[in-house]
Enzyme design. Structure first.
Site, PDB file in Angstrom:
ATOM      1  N   GLY A  58      41.082   0.200 -15.358  1.00 60.02           N
ATOM      2  CA  GLY A  58      42.153   0.577 -14.438  1.00 60.02           C
ATOM      3  C   GLY A  58      42.305  -0.461 -13.343  1.00 60.02           C
ATOM      4  O   GLY A  58      41.427  -1.297 -13.130  1.00 60.02           O
ATOM      5  N   CYS A  85      35.158  -1.600 -18.117  1.00 64.79           N
ATOM      6  CA  CYS A  85      35.798  -2.277 -16.988  1.00 64.79           C
ATOM      7  C   CYS A  85      35.709  -1.413 -15.722  1.00 64.79           C
ATOM      8  O   CYS A  85      34.636  -1.284 -15.150  1.00 64.79           O
ATOM      9  CB  CYS A  85      37.231  -2.652 -17.344  1.00 64.79           C
ATOM     10  N   TYR A  86      36.801  -0.809 -15.277  1.00 57.31           N
ATOM     11  CA  TYR A  86      36.733   0.071 -14.111  1.00 57.31           C
ATOM     12  C   TYR A  86      35.735   1.198 -14.352  1.00 57.31           C
ATOM     13  O   TYR A  86      35.040   1.643 -13.435  1.00 57.31           O
ATOM     14  CB  TYR A  86      38.111   0.643 -13.792  1.00 57.31           C
ATOM     15  N   HIS A 172      36.379  -5.636 -22.509  1.00 62.81           N
ATOM     16  CA  HIS A 172      37.153  -4.613 -23.231  1.00 62.81           C
ATOM     17  C   HIS A 172      36.874  -4.693 -24.737  1.00 62.81           C
ATOM     18  O   HIS A 172      37.473  -5.524 -25.442  1.00 62.81           O
ATOM     19  CB  HIS A 172      38.652  -4.805 -22.975  1.00 62.81           C
ATOM     20  N   GLU A 174      37.855  -2.688 -26.922  1.00 62.26           N
ATOM     21  CA  GLU A 174      38.958  -2.094 -27.680  1.00 62.26           C
ATOM     22  C   GLU A 174      40.034  -3.089 -28.074  1.00 62.26           C
ATOM     23  O   GLU A 174      40.834  -2.822 -28.979  1.00 62.26           O
ATOM     24  CB  GLU A 174      39.582  -0.929 -26.897  1.00 62.26           C
ATOM     25  N   SER A 226      66.945  12.932 -38.926  1.00 61.25           N
ATOM     26  CA  SER A 226      67.727  11.730 -38.696  1.00 61.25           C
ATOM     27  C   SER A 226      67.643  10.756 -39.864  1.00 61.25           C
ATOM     28  O   SER A 226      68.390   9.784 -39.915  1.00 61.25           O
ATOM     29  CB  SER A 226      67.221  11.027 -37.433  1.00 61.25           C
ATOM     30  N   GLY A 227      66.723  11.009 -40.790  1.00 58.31           N
ATOM     31  CA  GLY A 227      66.469  10.059 -41.873  1.00 58.31           C
ATOM     32  C   GLY A 227      65.314   9.130 -41.575  1.00 58.31           C
ATOM     33  O   GLY A 227      64.817   8.445 -42.456  1.00 58.31           O
ATOM     34  N   GLY A 228      64.877   9.102 -40.303  1.00 61.17           N
ATOM     35  CA  GLY A 228      63.731   8.292 -39.922  1.00 61.17           C
ATOM     36  C   GLY A 228      62.430   8.924 -40.376  1.00 61.17           C
ATOM     37  O   GLY A 228      62.379  10.109 -40.739  1.00 61.17           O
ATOM     38  N   ASP A 230      59.751   9.854 -38.740  1.00 61.19           N
ATOM     39  CA  ASP A 230      59.179  10.923 -37.924  1.00 61.19           C
ATOM     40  C   ASP A 230      59.755  12.285 -38.304  1.00 61.19           C
ATOM     41  O   ASP A 230      59.019  13.229 -38.609  1.00 61.19           O
ATOM     42  CB  ASP A 230      59.424  10.657 -36.435  1.00 61.19           C
ATOM     43  N   SER A 231      61.080  12.397 -38.294  1.00 56.99           N
ATOM     44  CA  SER A 231      61.686  13.687 -38.624  1.00 56.99           C
ATOM     45  C   SER A 231      61.495  14.024 -40.107  1.00 56.99           C
ATOM     46  O   SER A 231      61.401  15.199 -40.474  1.00 56.99           O
ATOM     47  CB  SER A 231      63.171  13.695 -38.264  1.00 56.99           C
ATOM     48  N   THR A 232      61.406  13.002 -40.963  1.00 54.78           N
ATOM     49  CA  THR A 232      61.179  13.253 -42.386  1.00 54.78           C
ATOM     50  C   THR A 232      59.793  13.836 -42.625  1.00 54.78           C
ATOM     51  O   THR A 232      59.619  14.768 -43.433  1.00 54.78           O
ATOM     52  CB  THR A 232      61.346  11.949 -43.192  1.00 54.78           C
ATOM     53  N   LYS A 373      52.673   5.845 -34.673  1.00 56.95           N
ATOM     54  CA  LYS A 373      53.578   5.660 -35.807  1.00 56.95           C
ATOM     55  C   LYS A 373      52.843   5.362 -37.109  1.00 56.95           C
ATOM     56  O   LYS A 373      53.194   5.912 -38.166  1.00 56.95           O
ATOM     57  CB  LYS A 373      54.566   4.522 -35.500  1.00 56.95           C
TER      58      LYS A 373
END
Length: 517
Positions: A58, A85-86, A172, A174, A226-228, A230-232, A373
């Site tokens: 942070g 880190c922080y 870090h 990560e 929407s065809g994308g 996520d919604s699919t 995603k």
């Protein structure tokens, strides 16, 4: 809490730009990770039944009055805690050590020498390259703690208490720039804790199907598609969970790509056990967007109208209490609504998160809300969604409205649609579509002078955007072969009326976002 979420990791977010990356890295080991605000109570943390706690980096100093508040009872937990880190500085300060401000700090690559072999550095080279990003450093370690490595600049790079239940790194692990970062995190998660590798796509699907069935009982669910991807994926989950109790609706807001509504209905018909019906609502959306140029206002107008259209259409379908949508974790984070983020900045409101009106007639179902995603794509393939649908480039809910800089008009939409279709078709022809995370055109409110057919033109400027990414949280611009870029430019200028100049965006994320608005 579902048992799938126990035996995982809680991450307290102290404001690091890398916090979401920590969560992703943990999940790559099939371990559930949950990000919470640093001021979460010990009770909230215990509700997650974690096997480990990670304190993120942070921008604050532990001595600042504006430093994030946290429940000091976290250090009474009988589970391993990793400070990054922080997080390292916070642990040093709490346990009685001393942190000091440096005039220079360390930023970027650094060489670290491991001076004490321990479980954290199992199978890590004694000298390894890491990524640093800090100003403050450790001046005095707490009593009974051990320094396990130093950086080439002489700064303490890692330390631990004697029983290895409190471990901290100034670097870090990560980020991909830390060469042995994955090994270090693997060691913490499996050698130093008892985390369970139960966060798999199959388990996630089973969990969400059960949750949807419990939440909806025997009621109908309105689903906007929407065809994308996520919604699919949400549609496929609902299909398995409640089948024909799903009322599938495609709102054509007039802001979709060329022929997209028709293609969407056709593709979904092949894979879903329920019908999806298209409603042309473009008149309402375009009317409300008339004269609007501010991108945040566009998003909120579109989010509001989506809900109002859904509410009106839903009344024609009988009683419907639920609305399902494909909200993802980056949507929540960027809209400033994450669990971790009552402190989070609003980067941009997503129409399905920050753009939602305060009052709605629906309860929301958002089964993908905690996923990135790439995780959604894996779930989609597990559900039997075809590869080309699961790996379709992301497309924002507000559609082309946020790819037109300035006012949205029918003429400008038509120009952008045609240019975008040319761009995407060439990517597929050249077989590089799958190398790219997201690609699209932006209509820029600038006209430039050109010469076409020996005549002077004064036409529109189109920007090309193509990026590579793993999860959408960070991205780099795609390095096109010059011949392909030339082919794209030439074809757009020659085939799309109203465009006489094409430019390419070479900005990474950060500092830019993937979308322009």
């Amino acid at each position: 809490m579902h048992s799938l979420h126990s035996n995982g990791v809680v991450i307290l977010d102290f404001g690091s730009q890398y916090t979401q990356l920590i969560a992703r890295r943990v999940r790559e080991f099939n371990i559930f990770s949950e990000i919470l605000s640093p001021d979460s109570s010990i009770q909230e943390i215990l509700e997650q039944k974690p096997k480990a706690l990670i304190l993120s980096g942070g921008p604050s100093s532990v001595y600042e009055t504006t430093a994030p508040n946290y429940d000091q009872k976290i250090f009474t937990l009988e589970i391993p805690i990793l400070g990054i880190c922080y997080g390292l500085q916070l642990m040093v300060h709490y346990y009685g050590g001393k942190v000091k401000s440096s005039a220079y700090g360390e930023y970027g690559f650094a060489q670290v020498k491991i001076e004490k072999s321990n479980d954290l550095f199992y199978q890590v080279p004694q000298k390894t390259k890491v990524w640093m990003s800090h100003m403050d450093t450790v001046d005095r370690i707490p009593d009974d703690w051990l320094v396990t490595s130093h950086s080439s600049n002489g700064a303490i790079a890692s330390l631990q208490n004697k029983d290895e239940t409190r471990i901290a790194t100034q670097f870090h692990p990560e980020v991909i720039h830390t060469e042995a970062g994955n090994q270090i995190l693997r060691n913490f998660l499996f050698r130093m804790t008892q985390c369970a590798s139960s966060w798999t796509t199959g388990n996630f699907i089973d969990e969400q199907i059960e949750n949807i069935q419990i939440q909806t009982e025997d009621k109908k669910v309105l689903l906007g598609v929407s065809g994308g991807v996520d919604s699919t994926v949400v549609a496929a989950l609902l299909g398995r969970a409640i089948g024909r109790r799903t009322v599938g609706i495609l709102i054509d807001h007039g802001l979709m790509r060329k022929n997209e509504a028709e293609e969407c209905i056709s593709n979904l018909k092949k894979i879903l056990p329920f019908q999806v019906v298209c409603f042309d609502e473009s008149e309402y959306f375009l009317q409300k967007l008339q004269g609007v140029t501010d991108p945040e206002e566009k998003r909120k107008i579109i989010g509001e109208q989506f809900i109002r259209s859904f509410e009106r259409i839903a009344k024609e379908q009988g009683q419907i209490d639920f609305l399902a949508q494909g909200t993802l974790y980056p949507d929540v984070v960027e809209s400033g609504f994450a669990k971790a983020g009552s402190h989070g900045a609003v980067i941009k409101s997503h129409h399905n998160v920050g753009g939602l009106p305060d009052k709605m007639d629906f309860q929301l179902i958002e089964p993908l809300r905690n996923l990135f995603k790439d995780e959604v794509r894996k779930v989609g393939l597990e559900l039997g969604i075809p590869y080309d649908m699961a790996y379709r480039h992301p497309f924002p809910g507000p559609g082309l409205a946020i790819r037109i800089i300035g006012e949205v008009t029918q003429l400008r939409l038509d120009i952008l649609r045609d240019a975008d279709a040319v761009f995407i078709d060439i990517l597929k022809e050249e077989q590089i579509y799958d190398e790219i995370w997201q690609a699209f055109c932006v209509l820029i409110p600038v006209q430039t002078v050109g010469v076409m057919g020996d005549k002077r033109t004064y036409e529109n400027l189109i920007g090309l955007r193509a990026v590579t990414s793993h999860d959408g949280m960070t991205a780099d611009w795609y390095h096109f072969d010059g011949d392909i870029l030339s082919k794209i430019s030439n074809k757009i200028v020659n085939k799309v009326s109203g465009i006489n100049r094409v430019v390419y965006d070479v900005t990474s994320k950060p500092p830019g976002t993937i979308e322009w608005e």
